[in-house]
Write a protein that holds these residues in place. Structure first.
Motif, mmCIF file in Angstrom:
data_model
loop_
_atom_site.group_PDB
_atom_site.id
_atom_site.type_symbol
_atom_site.label_atom_id
_atom_site.label_comp_id
_atom_site.label_asym_id
_atom_site.label_seq_id
_atom_site.Cartn_x
_atom_site.Cartn_y
_atom_site.Cartn_z
ATOM 1 N N LEU A 475 -39.465 -78.091 0.336
ATOM 2 C CA LEU A 475 -38.521 -77.035 0.571
ATOM 3 C C LEU A 475 -38.863 -75.921 -0.727
ATOM 4 O O LEU A 475 -39.133 -74.762 -0.531
ATOM 5 C CB LEU A 475 -37.383 -77.353 0.403
ATOM 6 C CG LEU A 475 -36.220 -76.165 0.414
ATOM 7 C CD1 LEU A 475 -36.038 -75.620 1.638
ATOM 8 C CD2 LEU A 475 -34.699 -76.982 0.328
ATOM 9 N N LEU A 476 -39.197 -76.499 -1.900
ATOM 10 C CA LEU A 476 -39.495 -75.490 -2.929
ATOM 11 C C LEU A 476 -40.787 -74.738 -2.882
ATOM 12 O O LEU A 476 -41.051 -73.873 -3.255
ATOM 13 C CB LEU A 476 -39.514 -76.502 -4.315
ATOM 14 C CG LEU A 476 -38.163 -76.917 -4.685
ATOM 15 C CD1 LEU A 476 -38.328 -77.855 -5.924
ATOM 16 C CD2 LEU A 476 -37.260 -75.861 -4.886
ATOM 17 N N GLY A 477 -41.762 -75.531 -2.103
ATOM 18 C CA GLY A 477 -42.919 -74.894 -1.803
ATOM 19 C C GLY A 477 -42.799 -73.859 -0.926
ATOM 20 O O GLY A 477 -43.655 -72.829 -0.920
ATOM 21 N N ILE A 478 -42.143 -74.008 0.281
ATOM 22 C CA ILE A 478 -41.905 -72.970 1.169
ATOM 23 C C ILE A 478 -41.437 -71.794 0.543
ATOM 24 O O ILE A 478 -41.696 -70.932 0.747
ATOM 25 C CB ILE A 478 -40.965 -73.586 2.463
ATOM 26 C CG1 ILE A 478 -41.751 -74.589 3.211
ATOM 27 C CG2 ILE A 478 -40.669 -72.585 3.365
ATOM 28 C CD1 ILE A 478 -41.013 -75.338 4.316
ATOM 29 N N LEU A 479 -40.241 -71.983 -0.265
ATOM 30 C CA LEU A 479 -39.498 -70.894 -0.755
ATOM 31 C C LEU A 479 -40.414 -70.143 -1.715
ATOM 32 O O LEU A 479 -40.279 -68.659 -1.840
ATOM 33 C CB LEU A 479 -38.412 -71.520 -1.493
ATOM 34 C CG LEU A 479 -37.109 -71.839 -0.592
ATOM 35 C CD1 LEU A 479 -35.958 -72.352 -1.248
ATOM 36 C CD2 LEU A 479 -36.563 -70.783 0.407
ATOM 37 N N GLY A 480 -41.305 -70.993 -2.426
ATOM 38 C CA GLY A 480 -42.271 -70.085 -3.254
ATOM 39 C C GLY A 480 -43.412 -69.450 -2.699
ATOM 40 O O GLY A 480 -43.859 -68.515 -3.208
ATOM 41 N N ALA A 481 -43.824 -69.891 -1.440
ATOM 42 C CA ALA A 481 -44.769 -69.483 -0.775
ATOM 43 C C ALA A 481 -44.610 -68.020 0.045
ATOM 44 O O ALA A 481 -45.406 -67.527 0.534
ATOM 45 C CB ALA A 481 -45.661 -70.185 -0.132
ATOM 46 N N ILE A 482 -43.277 -67.997 0.318
ATOM 47 C CA ILE A 482 -42.851 -67.132 1.197
ATOM 48 C C ILE A 482 -43.308 -65.644 1.083
ATOM 49 O O ILE A 482 -43.840 -64.810 1.745
ATOM 50 C CB ILE A 482 -41.306 -66.884 1.576
ATOM 51 C CG1 ILE A 482 -41.103 -68.158 2.706
ATOM 52 C CG2 ILE A 482 -40.777 -65.745 2.172
ATOM 53 C CD1 ILE A 482 -39.601 -68.519 2.832
ATOM 54 N N PRO A 483 -43.068 -65.157 -0.203
ATOM 55 C CA PRO A 483 -43.371 -63.853 -0.843
ATOM 56 C C PRO A 483 -45.056 -63.707 -0.540
ATOM 57 O O PRO A 483 -45.339 -62.685 -0.316
ATOM 58 C CB PRO A 483 -43.003 -63.780 -2.075
ATOM 59 C CG PRO A 483 -41.759 -64.647 -2.533
ATOM 60 C CD PRO A 483 -42.313 -65.744 -1.460
ATOM 61 N N LEU A 484 -45.756 -64.599 -1.287
ATOM 62 C CA LEU A 484 -47.280 -64.434 -1.045
ATOM 63 C C LEU A 484 -47.567 -64.339 0.548
ATOM 64 O O LEU A 484 -48.618 -63.647 0.948
ATOM 65 C CB LEU A 484 -47.869 -65.468 -1.669
ATOM 66 C CG LEU A 484 -49.363 -65.576 -1.536
ATOM 67 C CD1 LEU A 484 -49.983 -64.331 -2.415
ATOM 68 C CD2 LEU A 484 -49.853 -67.009 -2.249
ATOM 69 N N PHE A 485 -46.965 -65.363 1.302
ATOM 70 C CA PHE A 485 -47.381 -65.226 2.592
ATOM 71 C C PHE A 485 -47.007 -64.024 3.303
ATOM 72 O O PHE A 485 -47.698 -63.601 4.348
ATOM 73 C CB PHE A 485 -46.433 -66.583 3.292
ATOM 74 C CG PHE A 485 -46.949 -67.062 4.583
ATOM 75 C CD1 PHE A 485 -46.496 -66.472 5.941
ATOM 76 C CD2 PHE A 485 -47.996 -67.708 4.668
ATOM 77 C CE1 PHE A 485 -46.895 -67.028 7.138
ATOM 78 C CE2 PHE A 485 -48.589 -68.156 6.058
ATOM 79 C CZ PHE A 485 -48.008 -67.866 6.996
ATOM 80 N N GLU A 486 -45.752 -63.652 3.295
ATOM 81 C CA GLU A 486 -45.432 -62.116 3.924
ATOM 82 C C GLU A 486 -46.423 -60.832 3.430
ATOM 83 O O GLU A 486 -46.520 -60.212 3.982
ATOM 84 C CB GLU A 486 -43.811 -61.792 3.552
ATOM 85 C CG GLU A 486 -42.979 -62.655 4.219
ATOM 86 C CD GLU A 486 -41.571 -62.184 4.043
ATOM 87 O OE1 GLU A 486 -41.209 -61.562 3.037
ATOM 88 O OE2 GLU A 486 -40.653 -62.840 4.685
#
Length: 742
Positions: A475-486
């Motif tokens: 979950l922490l990895g997903i929340l941290g990767a969302i800005p870079l992913f978008e």
């Protein structure tokens, strides 16, 4: 025992298809018919003389954790009577374990000492001993002069225990994976193991509570208030159970190191009073009528006081043989189960309804006592089965009610932690369903991530006996990767050139006009915008559509997976303590949550997912869900040499249903853009609207290089390759003759 008696024992240490190492002992004793007393082995099982004869061959008592699938087998021939006993035991923790005449001493440092302890009646008899284990585990045999050593095997032939002057033993050095597994249950490491398990559970409940406390303006206040109240009760329960488990483990570690004793009977009695008050608090938080809660609490506290009196007062709580005390313990167990069941049922009723009814529904007053009685009786039946499985030579331990129910309230809460956390998942779903989300807004994306983490994602990873908070890390990895992913792979609605106007009627009309004329080409066509908006055009509407599409396939596949898991995994183990019914109920609840919350997450995040088509949008969710099952499959393959295809089936079914829902949502979006007067059949129009009007050309373009590579490879390997046929009797044409001449 007499001349002519032969003893053969085969000891095998295995780690295949088991989590903990297993010691399997098969001992056979051949007794000549002429031996005095051999006829006693052929008497009825309940004859005391037969039991005495068996005690000469095997030990009179047995280790509680030993497992015998059948009583000793007796075969009579013309000259001998052969008795064979097969038993196995799983090594869970440091200490001494027995498997028949095999004793295994597991040291805290990690090494084992495996020895054969014969009965006095067979100590002067030649023994044929064979010990096998995984390669590299066995060393230091005693006696070493007569041992025959091979790779992973040691064998003694004709050794007499009385003449060797020492025990027949070997040193066992287990592999790294086995050593780490046993360390997880060692007294020195158990507090850390339980702390990690508590962190996994608390992080799960805390993530939902934290989400419910954020962005208050975007969500409906009433739904948020109900959801937070329903979520806080499991947090209180899990915190109490986790902290208490760690404290008990620390106390056991202190007792082990100082060789002191703890008056557990006093601690258990005080804990039951504390859990009574805790259950009352949880029942009030879950909207159970306060008058009923006060009445039940008073009755439970009075029962606890009667237990104290019937046990003999201050000095008699250690006496657990009193029948009256056992009956009162059973009554307290029923009352604890009843108040917890009714509170959970009332919370489900409130979250599935539209308000806070003052009284409990009629069906709850009927079903809760029945469910509570079934769970209490199940605990007694499990104890009875354990007693029956431990029967040896006609002796069975009596089932004591106080021993069964003395710590039942604590065990009930500990076993139902994940089941009660299902109420938190239901509260989260109720909150999201009642809330309004702005199209293409960030609250919908955040809610989708939480739903994906709570439902489909496996939160707790059991690795070599250690509980890893895998879900929290993901979950922490997903929340941290969302800005870079978008930033690297933005969704269609967030790309430049796409306006913020998401009026679905206007988008459909624009897509229909573009579809009919096709007079211009753009990087993002109106069809792409239509598909990205979803079939309803709002996050909540897309969520409801995705859940409706996934309902029937998920019900079918989830039922098959759950029943297959029950059939493949034994629900009743040796010395079973946990409730089987609660385990099955937890499986059903979380299998349902996986599909419902997974579909809801897909619908909420539809407008934020990258890709122009649904089959691409589903890929991030499938990748996140597949991470832990594939890790577990790799762990079982590498460490245990077991191919657990159940994890592959989980990933495959989740992927197939995800693709099915995505395609159906795309089809529902395209229905408004298709025209009936276009040429071609139904499939042709669907492919054209989906942007695959050149599907056949694209397939040919993709397959042509592959066919060419296969032809070249076949020619290099000397295989058959299709070329124009030439008749050997046919005269060559002029061009061929000239080419040959040059």
């Amino acid at each position: 025992m007499g001349e002519g008696v032969k003893v053969g024992i085969r000891i095998r240490i295995t780690v295949e298809n088991v989590l903990y190492p297993r010691i399997v002992t098969e001992q056979s004793v051949q007794v000549p018919v002429a031996t005095p007393g051999s006829e006693l082995l052929l008497l009825n099982e309940d004859d005391p003389r037969r039991q005495s004869a068996f005690e000469c061959l095997f030990h009179a008592s047995r280790w509680p954790a030993e497992v015998r699938d059948a009583p000793p087998q007796v075969i009579r021939s013309t000259s001998t009577i052969e008795v064979t006993d097969r038993v196995h035991v799983d090594v869970f923790s440091p200490g001494t374990s027995w498997a028949g005449t095999t004793a295994v001493q597991v040291d805290a440092a990690g090494w084992w000492n495996l020895s054969v302890i014969p009965t006095p009646g067979l100590a002067a008899t030649p023994w044929d001993v064979d010990i096998s284990a995984p390669d590299g585990w066995l060393s230091s045999p005693t006696p070493w002069q007569s041992v025959e050593m091979e790779r992973g095997r040691m064998h003694w032939n004709g050794v007499v225990p009385n003449t060797i002057g020492e025990q027949l033993s070997v040193r066992v050095d287990p592999g790294l994976a086995t050593a780490l597994t046993l360390k997880a249950t060692a007294p020195s490491w158990k507090p850390w193991t339980l702390t990690l398990a508590a962190v996994s559970i608390l992080s799960f409940a805390g993530a939902m509570s934290l989400f419910l406390g954020l962005r208050r303006k975007q969500f409906e206040p009433a739904a948020r208030r109900l959801a937070r109240r329903a979520t806080w009760a499991p947090i209180i329960l899990t915190t109490t159970i986790g902290g208490l488990s760690v404290c008990v483990a620390v106390l056991e570690r202190y007792n082990t190191s100082t060789q002191s004793t703890t008056p557990w009977w006093y601690i258990d009695w005080y804990l039951n009073i504390g859990f009574t008050i805790l259950l009352a608090l949880v029942a009030v938080m879950w909207w159970l009528p306060r008058c009923f809660v006060a009445l039940m609490t008073t009755a439970m506290l009075g029962t606890s006081w009667l237990i104290f009196l019937t046990a003999g007062g201050t000095g008699g709580l250690n006496d657990i043989t009193s029948t009256a005390t056992g009956v009162l313990d059973a009554v307290l167990a029923f009352a604890s189960t009843l108040i917890l069941t009714m509170a959970a049922g009332k919370a489900v009723h409130v979250l599935l309804g539209n308000g806070e009814p003052r009284t409990a529904p009629r069906w709850l007053w009927i079903t809760a006592p029945v469910v509570s009685a079934v769970l209490v009786v199940e605990r007694y039946l499990i104890a009875h089965l354990n007693s029956a499985s431990q029967e040896w030579l006609g002796v069975r331990h009596a089932v004591n009610l106080t021993a069964v129910y003395r710590v039942y309230p604590w065990e009930l809460l500990a076993e139902s932690q994940w089941l009660l956390l299902g109420l938190s998942a239901l509260a989260l779903w109720h909150f999201v369903k009642k809330s309004w989300f702005e199209p293409a807004g960030s609250p919908a994306r955040t809610a989708a991530v939480i739903l994906l983490a709570v439902g489909p994602l496996w939160w707790q990873l059991e690795l070599l006996g250690w509980s890893v908070p895998f879900g929290l890390l993901v979950l922490l990895g997903i929340l941290g990767a969302i800005p870079l992913f978008e930033k690297l792979w933005p969704s269609v609605l967030h790309r430049s050139g796409v306006g913020s106007d998401l009026d679905l009627a206007r988008i459909r009309a624009k897509a229909r006009r573009w579809y009919r004329k096709r007079t211009y080409r753009t990087p993002l066509s109106p069809i792409d915008v239509l598909l990205a908006a979803g079939p309803v055009g709002t996050p909540s509407g897309n969520m409801a559509t995705a859940m409706r599409l996934a309902l029937m396939p998920a019900l079918l596949v989830g039922g098959i997976l759950t029943t297959t898991g029950w059939a493949a995994t034994p629900l009743l183990s040796t010395n079973q303590e946990d409730s089987i019914l609660l385990l099955m109920a937890s499986d059903v609840v979380w299998e349902t949550a996986k599909w419902i919350l997974g579909a809801a997450a897909l619908g909420l995040a539809w407008q934020h997912l990258p890709g122009r088509r649904g089959v691409v949008k589903i890929l991030p969710g499938v990748a996140v869900y597949s991470l832990l099952p594939l890790v577990m499959f790799a762990v079982d393959t590498l460490l245990h040499d077991v191919h657990n295809w159940f994890f592959v089936a989980e990933v495959s079914t989740f992927t197939l249903i995800g693709f099915y829902v995505a395609l159906r949502m795309d089809k529902m979006s395209l229905n408004a853009a298709q025209a009936s007067d276009l040429p071609g059949g139904r499939l042709r129009r669907m492919l054209n609207a989906y942007g695959l009007e050149n599907f056949s050309t694209s397939v040919t373009t993709l397959l042509t290089p592959a066919i060419a590579v296969l032809a070249v490879w076949s020619a290099v390997q000397g295989g058959d390759v299709t070329y124009p046929n030439v008749n050997p009797m046919q005269a060559p044409h002029a061009g061929a003759v000239q080419t040959a001449g040059r």
